[in-house]
Write a protein that holds these residues in place. Sequence first.
Motif, PDB file in Angstrom:
ATOM      1  N   GLN A  26       0.826  -1.204   0.000  1.00 61.23           N
ATOM      2  CA  GLN A  26       0.000   0.000   0.000  1.00 61.23           C
ATOM      3  C   GLN A  26       0.869   1.265   0.000  1.00 61.23           C
ATOM      4  O   GLN A  26       1.854   1.354   0.731  1.00 61.23           O
ATOM      5  N   SER A  27       0.451   2.228  -0.786  1.00 61.00           N
ATOM      6  CA  SER A  27       1.250   3.445  -0.945  1.00 61.00           C
ATOM      7  C   SER A  27       1.352   4.250   0.353  1.00 61.00           C
ATOM      8  O   SER A  27       2.387   4.877   0.620  1.00 61.00           O
ATOM      9  N   ASP A  28       0.300   4.247   1.191  1.00 64.39           N
ATOM     10  CA  ASP A  28       0.372   5.023   2.428  1.00 64.39           C
ATOM     11  C   ASP A  28       1.398   4.441   3.398  1.00 64.39           C
ATOM     12  O   ASP A  28       2.052   5.191   4.150  1.00 64.39           O
ATOM     13  N   ILE A  29       1.570   3.133   3.390  1.00 66.97           N
ATOM     14  CA  ILE A  29       2.581   2.512   4.239  1.00 66.97           C
ATOM     15  C   ILE A  29       3.978   2.866   3.743  1.00 66.97           C
ATOM     16  O   ILE A  29       4.879   3.179   4.537  1.00 66.97           O
ATOM     17  N   LEU A  30       4.158   2.863   2.434  1.00 64.65           N
ATOM     18  CA  LEU A  30       5.441   3.277   1.867  1.00 64.65           C
ATOM     19  C   LEU A  30       5.768   4.705   2.280  1.00 64.65           C
ATOM     20  O   LEU A  30       6.900   5.008   2.680  1.00 64.65           O
ATOM     21  N   GLN A  31       4.756   5.569   2.211  1.00 65.09           N
ATOM     22  CA  GLN A  31       4.965   6.980   2.545  1.00 65.09           C
ATOM     23  C   GLN A  31       5.352   7.137   4.014  1.00 65.09           C
ATOM     24  O   GLN A  31       6.221   7.942   4.360  1.00 65.09           O
ATOM     25  N   ASN A  32       4.728   6.360   4.887  1.00 63.63           N
ATOM     26  CA  ASN A  32       5.063   6.422   6.312  1.00 63.63           C
ATOM     27  C   ASN A  32       6.524   6.065   6.555  1.00 63.63           C
ATOM     28  O   ASN A  32       7.204   6.702   7.369  1.00 63.63           O
ATOM     29  N   LEU A  33       7.008   5.054   5.867  1.00 65.04           N
ATOM     30  CA  LEU A  33       8.403   4.651   6.052  1.00 65.04           C
ATOM     31  C   LEU A  33       9.357   5.698   5.473  1.00 65.04           C
ATOM     32  O   LEU A  33      10.421   5.961   6.046  1.00 65.04           O
ATOM     33  N   ILE A  34       8.968   6.288   4.354  1.00 62.13           N
ATOM     34  CA  ILE A  34       9.786   7.352   3.772  1.00 62.13           C
ATOM     35  C   ILE A  34       9.891   8.520   4.747  1.00 62.13           C
ATOM     36  O   ILE A  34      10.962   9.109   4.933  1.00 62.13           O
ATOM     37  N   ASP A  59      15.435  -2.437  18.172  1.00 67.76           N
ATOM     38  CA  ASP A  59      15.321  -1.051  18.607  1.00 67.76           C
ATOM     39  C   ASP A  59      14.587  -0.193  17.582  1.00 67.76           C
ATOM     40  O   ASP A  59      14.045   0.868  17.927  1.00 67.76           O
ATOM     41  N   ALA A  60      14.554  -0.655  16.330  1.00 67.70           N
ATOM     42  CA  ALA A  60      13.875   0.104  15.276  1.00 67.70           C
ATOM     43  C   ALA A  60      12.365  -0.059  15.334  1.00 67.70           C
ATOM     44  O   ALA A  60      11.620   0.709  14.705  1.00 67.70           O
ATOM     45  N   LEU A  61      11.903  -1.045  16.113  1.00 73.68           N
ATOM     46  CA  LEU A  61      10.484  -1.399  16.058  1.00 73.68           C
ATOM     47  C   LEU A  61       9.577  -0.337  16.654  1.00 73.68           C
ATOM     48  O   LEU A  61       8.502  -0.065  16.108  1.00 73.68           O
ATOM     49  N   GLU A  62       9.978   0.280  17.746  1.00 74.32           N
ATOM     50  CA  GLU A  62       9.102   1.235  18.421  1.00 74.32           C
ATOM     51  C   GLU A  62       8.706   2.389  17.505  1.00 74.32           C
ATOM     52  O   GLU A  62       7.520   2.747  17.413  1.00 74.32           O
ATOM     53  N   ALA A  63       9.686   2.977  16.817  1.00 72.73           N
ATOM     54  CA  ALA A  63       9.382   4.085  15.909  1.00 72.73           C
ATOM     55  C   ALA A  63       8.500   3.626  14.761  1.00 72.73           C
ATOM     56  O   ALA A  63       7.586   4.353  14.336  1.00 72.73           O
ATOM     57  N   LEU A  64       8.726   2.410  14.274  1.00 74.24           N
ATOM     58  CA  LEU A  64       7.898   1.867  13.194  1.00 74.24           C
ATOM     59  C   LEU A  64       6.449   1.723  13.634  1.00 74.24           C
ATOM     60  O   LEU A  64       5.523   2.133  12.927  1.00 74.24           O
ATOM     61  N   LEU A  65       6.239   1.143  14.801  1.00 77.32           N
ATOM     62  CA  LEU A  65       4.880   0.917  15.293  1.00 77.32           C
ATOM     63  C   LEU A  65       4.163   2.226  15.549  1.00 77.32           C
ATOM     64  O   LEU A  65       2.967   2.366  15.249  1.00 77.32           O
ATOM     65  N   ASN A  66       4.882   3.211  16.098  1.00 75.56           N
ATOM     66  CA  ASN A  66       4.277   4.514  16.342  1.00 75.56           C
ATOM     67  C   ASN A  66       3.812   5.150  15.047  1.00 75.56           C
ATOM     68  O   ASN A  66       2.691   5.676  14.948  1.00 75.56           O
ATOM     69  N   LYS A  67       4.666   5.099  14.032  1.00 81.74           N
ATOM     70  CA  LYS A  67       4.338   5.743  12.762  1.00 81.74           C
ATOM     71  C   LYS A  67       3.219   5.005  12.042  1.00 81.74           C
ATOM     72  O   LYS A  67       2.270   5.619  11.519  1.00 81.74           O
ATOM     73  N   LEU A  68       3.306   3.672  12.004  1.00 81.96           N
ATOM     74  CA  LEU A  68       2.287   2.897  11.310  1.00 81.96           C
ATOM     75  C   LEU A  68       0.957   2.955  12.048  1.00 81.96           C
ATOM     76  O   LEU A  68      -0.109   2.806  11.444  1.00 81.96           O
ATOM     77  N   GLY A  69       0.989   3.173  13.346  1.00 77.39           N
ATOM     78  CA  GLY A  69      -0.232   3.283  14.124  1.00 77.39           C
ATOM     79  C   GLY A  69      -0.980   4.572  13.885  1.00 77.39           C
ATOM     80  O   GLY A  69      -2.168   4.695  14.259  1.00 77.39           O
ATOM     81  N   ALA A 104      -1.329  -7.038  14.532  1.00 74.55           N
ATOM     82  CA  ALA A 104      -1.428  -7.145  15.989  1.00 74.55           C
ATOM     83  C   ALA A 104      -0.455  -6.202  16.678  1.00 74.55           C
ATOM     84  O   ALA A 104      -0.795  -5.550  17.675  1.00 74.55           O
ATOM     85  N   SER A 105       0.760  -6.100  16.142  1.00 80.77           N
ATOM     86  CA  SER A 105       1.774  -5.247  16.765  1.00 80.77           C
ATOM     87  C   SER A 105       1.419  -3.772  16.636  1.00 80.77           C
ATOM     88  O   SER A 105       1.581  -2.992  17.588  1.00 80.77           O
ATOM     89  N   VAL A 106       0.926  -3.379  15.458  1.00 80.07           N
ATOM     90  CA  VAL A 106       0.535  -1.974  15.258  1.00 80.07           C
ATOM     91  C   VAL A 106      -0.666  -1.634  16.128  1.00 80.07           C
ATOM     92  O   VAL A 106      -0.713  -0.580  16.783  1.00 80.07           O
ATOM     93  N   LYS A 107      -1.646  -2.522  16.167  1.00 83.80           N
ATOM     94  CA  LYS A 107      -2.863  -2.264  16.942  1.00 83.80           C
ATOM     95  C   LYS A 107      -2.553  -2.151  18.432  1.00 83.80           C
ATOM     96  O   LYS A 107      -3.069  -1.245  19.120  1.00 83.80           O
ATOM     97  N   GLN A 108      -1.724  -3.057  18.956  1.00 91.08           N
ATOM     98  CA  GLN A 108      -1.441  -3.070  20.388  1.00 91.08           C
ATOM     99  C   GLN A 108      -0.227  -2.216  20.756  1.00 91.08           C
ATOM    100  O   GLN A 108       0.074  -2.053  21.936  1.00 91.08           O
ATOM    101  N   GLN A 109       0.462  -1.714  19.731  1.00 93.35           N
ATOM    102  CA  GLN A 109       1.663  -0.886  19.943  1.00 93.35           C
ATOM    103  C   GLN A 109       2.694  -1.607  20.821  1.00 93.35           C
ATOM    104  O   GLN A 109       3.316  -1.017  21.697  1.00 93.35           O
ATOM    105  N   GLN A 110       2.839  -2.877  20.532  1.00 90.77           N
ATOM    106  CA  GLN A 110       3.885  -3.667  21.181  1.00 90.77           C
ATOM    107  C   GLN A 110       4.261  -4.830  20.267  1.00 90.77           C
ATOM    108  O   GLN A 110       3.506  -5.197  19.368  1.00 90.77           O
ATOM    109  N   ALA A 111       5.442  -5.387  20.497  1.00 89.52           N
ATOM    110  CA  ALA A 111       5.962  -6.436  19.623  1.00 89.52           C
ATOM    111  C   ALA A 111       5.234  -7.762  19.846  1.00 89.52           C
ATOM    112  O   ALA A 111       5.298  -8.326  20.939  1.00 89.52           O
TER     113      ALA A 111
END
Length: 377
Positions: A261-269, A365-375, A327-334
């Motif tokens: 999905q393009s919005d997910i790509l944009q979030n990572l960019i 360590d990269a996961l927290e920022a990813l989950l915050n942004k994707l959430g 599940a990780s994005v929804k719960q904001q945990q790994a």
Amino acid sequence: MCDVGDSVNLLRVLINCAEKAANIARLCRSNEDLLNLLVQEKTGAEANARFEHDFKTLADVLIQETIKHDVATWFPAMREAILGEESPNFTNKLDENVTIAVGATEKDTTACLESVLTGHEQAAAALAAEVHRVVNTETELELGDLPELPEQLDYNNLGVWIDPIDATAEYISGDTIFTNFPGITSTGLDCVTVLIGVYERDTGVPVIGIVAQPFGKKLEEHVYKTSLYWGVCLSTLQAHNCNFEARDKHRKLCIFSSSEQSDILQNLIELGYEIAFSAGAGHKALKVLTHEVDVYVLSKASTFKWDTCAPQAILRALGGNIYDYKASVKQQQAIPLNYTATAEDAEEGDWKRNTGGLIAVRNVDALEALLNKLGDQ
């Protein structure tokens, strides 16, 4: 069957199986007429809805059945828990349904393959010889120091997921398209992997993984050597052969499927990641564990347990993991991917699928920022 050394070691058996699989894949791919003969389109429940056409080859099925046969021979306690992607059934040109099985002898296996490859006895014999050939990985592969596994390992509690040839479309076509990033191809034989993952049946946690690239090293035109990666992550033993330095500490790279999905790509960019697209779930996960990319993200339910069990076990040995995207994005945990099947999964008939997508990282360590942004979507 295979050279496993003085003592039977599950890791060595799996590595030998992977190299035997790579040999079969190369043999089938070395003759275009034979490859065309071996391809059969998947239909119905076997097909992956994500692709307009989904194929299986005799190489897929034969590799899977060879691995199942060899592992079960050495470890009978695991026999009923060795699962793979492919149905062992093939239809020959006489419209007869044939079940591919590894026989007790090379002659038996040849006879079975001849029933599929009607009129191609030499090809059947060559494939059967590869199935029953003794392979010596010690001189062929760069494996590092292979550990002895704990004596108390409970083989009754271990299951196996096999993807005999991941990126089958690339295996069939062989067409290579390069990305803008050195070492990362978008499509091609480099994307093809053999995946063998072992997990604990009671916890669903992956503990041993083998990821092999049959076409990982090109020696000369049409001649290849296997690149093979392994990892063990048990409570009392962590080991691997994946000692790679990060590609560039000042650049972050995320790898995706071209259908993401393009919005997910944009979030990572927006998080500072550069974007690469590539084929093969196993190949994309491999690029994470070799430190060539930082993250592999997939939001869709288009991978299966056989795609992820092996690389997840290796990533765990490296201190990383593969997580359930939704599940990780929804719960904001790994929330790591797990390989137990719940009663609800079994009833829905989708227990083999990673229904929540995935996020694969070597550095958690990269996961927290990813989950915050994707959430924030």
